[in-house]
Write a protein that holds these residues in place. Structure first.
Motif, PDB file in Angstrom:
ATOM      1  N   ASN B  13       0.867  -1.284   0.021  1.00  0.00           N
ATOM      2  CA  ASN B  13      -0.092  -0.139  -0.074  1.00  0.00           C
ATOM      3  C   ASN B  13       0.895   1.078   0.034  1.00  0.00           C
ATOM      4  O   ASN B  13       0.349   2.412   0.046  1.00  0.00           O
ATOM      5  N   GLY B  14       2.279   1.237  -0.032  1.00  0.00           N
ATOM      6  CA  GLY B  14       3.010   2.315  -0.206  1.00  0.00           C
ATOM      7  C   GLY B  14       3.330   2.938   1.252  1.00  0.00           C
ATOM      8  O   GLY B  14       4.147   4.123   1.118  1.00  0.00           O
ATOM      9  N   LYS B  15       2.625   2.683   2.243  1.00  0.00           N
ATOM     10  CA  LYS B  15       2.603   3.574   3.540  1.00  0.00           C
ATOM     11  C   LYS B  15       3.819   3.215   4.382  1.00  0.00           C
ATOM     12  O   LYS B  15       4.174   3.962   5.090  1.00  0.00           O
ATOM     13  N   GLN B  16       4.659   2.229   4.036  1.00  0.00           N
ATOM     14  CA  GLN B  16       5.828   1.817   4.820  1.00  0.00           C
ATOM     15  C   GLN B  16       7.095   1.549   3.969  1.00  0.00           C
ATOM     16  O   GLN B  16       6.807   0.844   3.086  1.00  0.00           O
ATOM     17  N   ILE B  17       7.955   1.822   4.452  1.00  0.00           N
ATOM     18  CA  ILE B  17       9.489   1.569   3.702  1.00  0.00           C
ATOM     19  C   ILE B  17      10.317   0.742   4.797  1.00  0.00           C
ATOM     20  O   ILE B  17      10.365   1.273   6.040  1.00  0.00           O
ATOM     21  N   PHE B  18      10.994  -0.513   4.479  1.00  0.00           N
ATOM     22  CA  PHE B  18      11.829  -1.103   5.221  1.00  0.00           C
ATOM     23  C   PHE B  18      13.127  -1.452   5.070  1.00  0.00           C
ATOM     24  O   PHE B  18      13.361  -1.605   3.812  1.00  0.00           O
ATOM     25  N   ILE B  19      13.883  -0.906   5.708  1.00  0.00           N
ATOM     26  CA  ILE B  19      15.375  -1.037   5.378  1.00  0.00           C
ATOM     27  C   ILE B  19      16.016  -2.255   6.436  1.00  0.00           C
ATOM     28  O   ILE B  19      15.821  -2.066   7.529  1.00  0.00           O
ATOM     29  N   LYS B  20      16.414  -3.132   5.747  1.00  0.00           N
ATOM     30  CA  LYS B  20      16.930  -4.365   6.468  1.00  0.00           C
ATOM     31  C   LYS B  20      18.369  -4.057   6.302  1.00  0.00           C
ATOM     32  O   LYS B  20      19.196  -4.342   5.158  1.00  0.00           O
ATOM     33  N   ALA B  21      19.069  -4.018   7.375  1.00  0.00           N
ATOM     34  CA  ALA B  21      20.565  -3.585   7.335  1.00  0.00           C
ATOM     35  C   ALA B  21      21.525  -4.905   8.280  1.00  0.00           C
ATOM     36  O   ALA B  21      20.963  -4.760   9.534  1.00  0.00           O
ATOM     37  N   VAL B  22      22.353  -5.134   7.883  1.00  0.00           N
ATOM     38  CA  VAL B  22      23.252  -6.134   8.553  1.00  0.00           C
ATOM     39  C   VAL B  22      24.471  -5.625   8.649  1.00  0.00           C
ATOM     40  O   VAL B  22      25.267  -5.423   7.522  1.00  0.00           O
ATOM     41  N   ASN B  23      25.162  -5.567   9.967  1.00  0.00           N
ATOM     42  CA  ASN B  23      26.630  -5.090   9.908  1.00  0.00           C
ATOM     43  C   ASN B  23      27.022  -6.336  10.299  1.00  0.00           C
ATOM     44  O   ASN B  23      27.241  -6.808  11.359  1.00  0.00           O
ATOM     45  N   THR B  24      28.032  -7.223   9.531  1.00  0.00           N
ATOM     46  CA  THR B  24      28.664  -8.316   9.782  1.00  0.00           C
ATOM     47  C   THR B  24      30.018  -7.975  10.318  1.00  0.00           C
ATOM     48  O   THR B  24      30.922  -9.075  10.524  1.00  0.00           O
ATOM     49  N   ASP B  25      30.474  -6.609  10.601  1.00  0.00           N
ATOM     50  CA  ASP B  25      31.910  -6.405  11.128  1.00  0.00           C
ATOM     51  C   ASP B  25      31.680  -6.995  12.777  1.00  0.00           C
ATOM     52  O   ASP B  25      30.914  -6.510  13.500  1.00  0.00           O
ATOM     53  N   GLU B  26      32.667  -7.914  13.008  1.00  0.00           N
ATOM     54  CA  GLU B  26      32.669  -8.308  14.370  1.00  0.00           C
ATOM     55  C   GLU B  26      33.009  -7.163  15.505  1.00  0.00           C
ATOM     56  O   GLU B  26      32.597  -7.331  16.417  1.00  0.00           O
ATOM     57  N   LYS B  27      34.109  -6.575  14.948  1.00  0.00           N
ATOM     58  CA  LYS B  27      34.636  -5.457  15.819  1.00  0.00           C
ATOM     59  C   LYS B  27      34.039  -4.000  16.107  1.00  0.00           C
ATOM     60  O   LYS B  27      34.029  -3.492  17.099  1.00  0.00           O
ATOM     61  N   HIS B  28      33.275  -3.611  14.648  1.00  0.00           N
ATOM     62  CA  HIS B  28      33.118  -2.288  14.934  1.00  0.00           C
ATOM     63  C   HIS B  28      31.759  -1.795  14.503  1.00  0.00           C
ATOM     64  O   HIS B  28      31.308  -2.782  13.769  1.00  0.00           O
ATOM     65  N   ALA B  29      31.061  -1.014  15.233  1.00  0.00           N
ATOM     66  CA  ALA B  29      29.877  -0.346  14.766  1.00  0.00           C
ATOM     67  C   ALA B  29      30.007   0.300  13.668  1.00  0.00           C
ATOM     68  O   ALA B  29      31.083   0.582  13.062  1.00  0.00           O
ATOM     69  N   LEU B  30      29.019   0.387  12.756  1.00  0.00           N
ATOM     70  CA  LEU B  30      29.131   1.122  11.331  1.00  0.00           C
ATOM     71  C   LEU B  30      27.892   2.188  11.254  1.00  0.00           C
ATOM     72  O   LEU B  30      26.903   2.128  11.725  1.00  0.00           O
ATOM     73  N   ARG B  31      28.567   3.319  10.948  1.00  0.00           N
ATOM     74  CA  ARG B  31      27.646   4.412  10.680  1.00  0.00           C
ATOM     75  C   ARG B  31      27.072   4.568   9.294  1.00  0.00           C
ATOM     76  O   ARG B  31      28.055   4.632   8.452  1.00  0.00           O
ATOM     77  N   ALA B  32      25.731   4.408   8.968  1.00  0.00           N
ATOM     78  CA  ALA B  32      25.473   4.559   7.567  1.00  0.00           C
ATOM     79  C   ALA B  32      24.549   5.620   7.304  1.00  0.00           C
ATOM     80  O   ALA B  32      23.886   6.183   8.197  1.00  0.00           O
ATOM     81  N   THR B  33      24.729   6.148   6.137  1.00  0.00           N
ATOM     82  CA  THR B  33      23.764   7.226   5.673  1.00  0.00           C
ATOM     83  C   THR B  33      22.640   6.746   4.691  1.00  0.00           C
ATOM     84  O   THR B  33      22.930   6.045   3.800  1.00  0.00           O
ATOM     85  N   VAL B  34      21.422   7.073   5.401  1.00  0.00           N
ATOM     86  CA  VAL B  34      20.301   6.607   4.380  1.00  0.00           C
ATOM     87  C   VAL B  34      19.722   7.786   3.410  1.00  0.00           C
ATOM     88  O   VAL B  34      19.602   8.812   4.199  1.00  0.00           O
ATOM     89  N   GLN B  35      19.630   7.434   2.201  1.00  0.00           N
ATOM     90  CA  GLN B  35      18.986   8.690   1.272  1.00  0.00           C
ATOM     91  C   GLN B  35      17.970   8.132   0.857  1.00  0.00           C
ATOM     92  O   GLN B  35      17.826   7.084   0.223  1.00  0.00           O
ATOM     93  N   ILE B  36      16.872   8.713   0.725  1.00  0.00           N
ATOM     94  CA  ILE B  36      15.437   8.535   0.440  1.00  0.00           C
ATOM     95  C   ILE B  36      15.129   9.165  -0.894  1.00  0.00           C
ATOM     96  O   ILE B  36      15.183  10.294  -0.943  1.00  0.00           O
ATOM     97  N   SER B  37      15.014   8.531  -2.060  1.00  0.00           N
ATOM     98  CA  SER B  37      14.551   8.959  -3.115  1.00  0.00           C
ATOM     99  C   SER B  37      13.183   8.660  -3.732  1.00  0.00           C
ATOM    100  O   SER B  37      13.010   7.526  -3.712  1.00  0.00           O
ATOM    101  N   GLY B  38      12.339   9.372  -4.372  1.00  0.00           N
ATOM    102  CA  GLY B  38      10.908   9.197  -4.693  1.00  0.00           C
ATOM    103  C   GLY B  38      10.047   8.905  -3.711  1.00  0.00           C
ATOM    104  O   GLY B  38       8.931   8.285  -4.125  1.00  0.00           O
TER     105      GLY B  38
END
Lengths: 161, 98
Positions: B13-38
């Motif tokens: 129905n277009g009302k929700q967007i789901f972002i499934k993100a896996v960080n496989t780095d055993e040692k470090h957190a990861l800062r990610a930038t999300v950009q939405i288009s459309g």
């Protein structure tokens, strides 16, 4: 069967071996709707390097592209999809139910979503079955159970219990 | 091998967007930038993360919360940043603006 019920969908046994898939598609591609392939990966395959486990789902992404090419070549015009109707890690306990195993499962499920040729998938097993069952029947769950719910938003991917 | 693995989908129905993100780095957190288009999204968003103190952590009948899911409210925009803990699986749910 289709003479009686034209809506019947046929699933043929596929394999991680492209030569097997090539043979099946050559013989029966004109009549197939799905190829069923199983993915298991664990201690035996990864050796001593745990990074192999984290990387291996990416191998399937390359593999799916090759299967699509085979489908186009051997069954042109047929919209044959993949049914990954068994998948899991195969690691000793308790590693099988660890956060490490959950990362592998999460990456693999992302790959199912990114590749349109994958129409269905099913973890093996959902409940018990073997030590890899993602829900071990008791009051408590295993880590990958939570990830199984994370494919919401993709009704075209049917995850079978 | 990239540490970050992402799949994005949208409700029928277009009302929700789901972002499934896996960080496989055993040692470090990861800062990610999300950009939405459309699409335009509401600022109120939710992030649910499965993680543990270590990669080898596993739940048991005796210790059922070693691997746990944590839900938090985050602020979304057409471009926003999320922090993915080390060795974690996250689902970010965005609500779209009609």
């Amino acid at each position: 069967m289709r003479a009686v019920d034209p809506s019947i969908r046929l699933i043929a046994v596929g394999d991680n071996d492209l030569n097997w898939d090539r043979t099946v598609l050559r013989i029966a591609g004109a009549n197939l709707d799905y190829l069923a392939i199983h993915h298991y990966y664990g201690s035996e395959e990864m050796g001593d390097d745990a990074r192999n486990l984290m990387a291996h789902p990416l191998h399937y992404e390359t593999f799916y592209n090759k299967v699509v090419q085979l489908i186009h070549e051997l069954a042109p015009g047929r919209d044959i999809k993949l049914n990954i109707n068994e998948w899991n890690t195969s690691l000793p306990l308790p590693r099988q139910h660890s956060m490490e195993s959950a990362l592998y499962a999460a990456r693999l499920m992302n790959i199912f979503e990114r590749n349109q040729v994958v129409a269905m998938s099913a973890v093996s097993d959902m409940v018990n079955g073997w030590s890899g069952g993602i829900v071990q029947a008791s009051r408590h769950g295993a880590p990958r159970y939570a990830k199984a719910g994370c494919t919401r938003g993709r009704p075209d991917i049917r995850h079978q219990p | 091998m990239p540490y970050l693995d992402v799949a994005v989908s949208r409700a029928a129905n277009g009302k929700q967007i789901f972002i499934k993100a896996v960080n496989t780095d055993e040692k470090h957190a990861l800062r990610a930038t999300v950009q939405i288009s459309g699409a335009r999204v509401r600022p109120e968003a939710e992030m649910e993360t499965i993680t543990a103190d270590s990669l080898t952590a596993a739940n048991s009948f005796a210790s059922p919360e070693v691997v746990f899911a944590r839900r938090s409210a985050i602020r979304a925009d057409s471009r926003f940043v999320v922090d993915l803990p080390r060795h974690s699986v996250s689902v970010i749910t965005l609500a779209t603006v009609e």
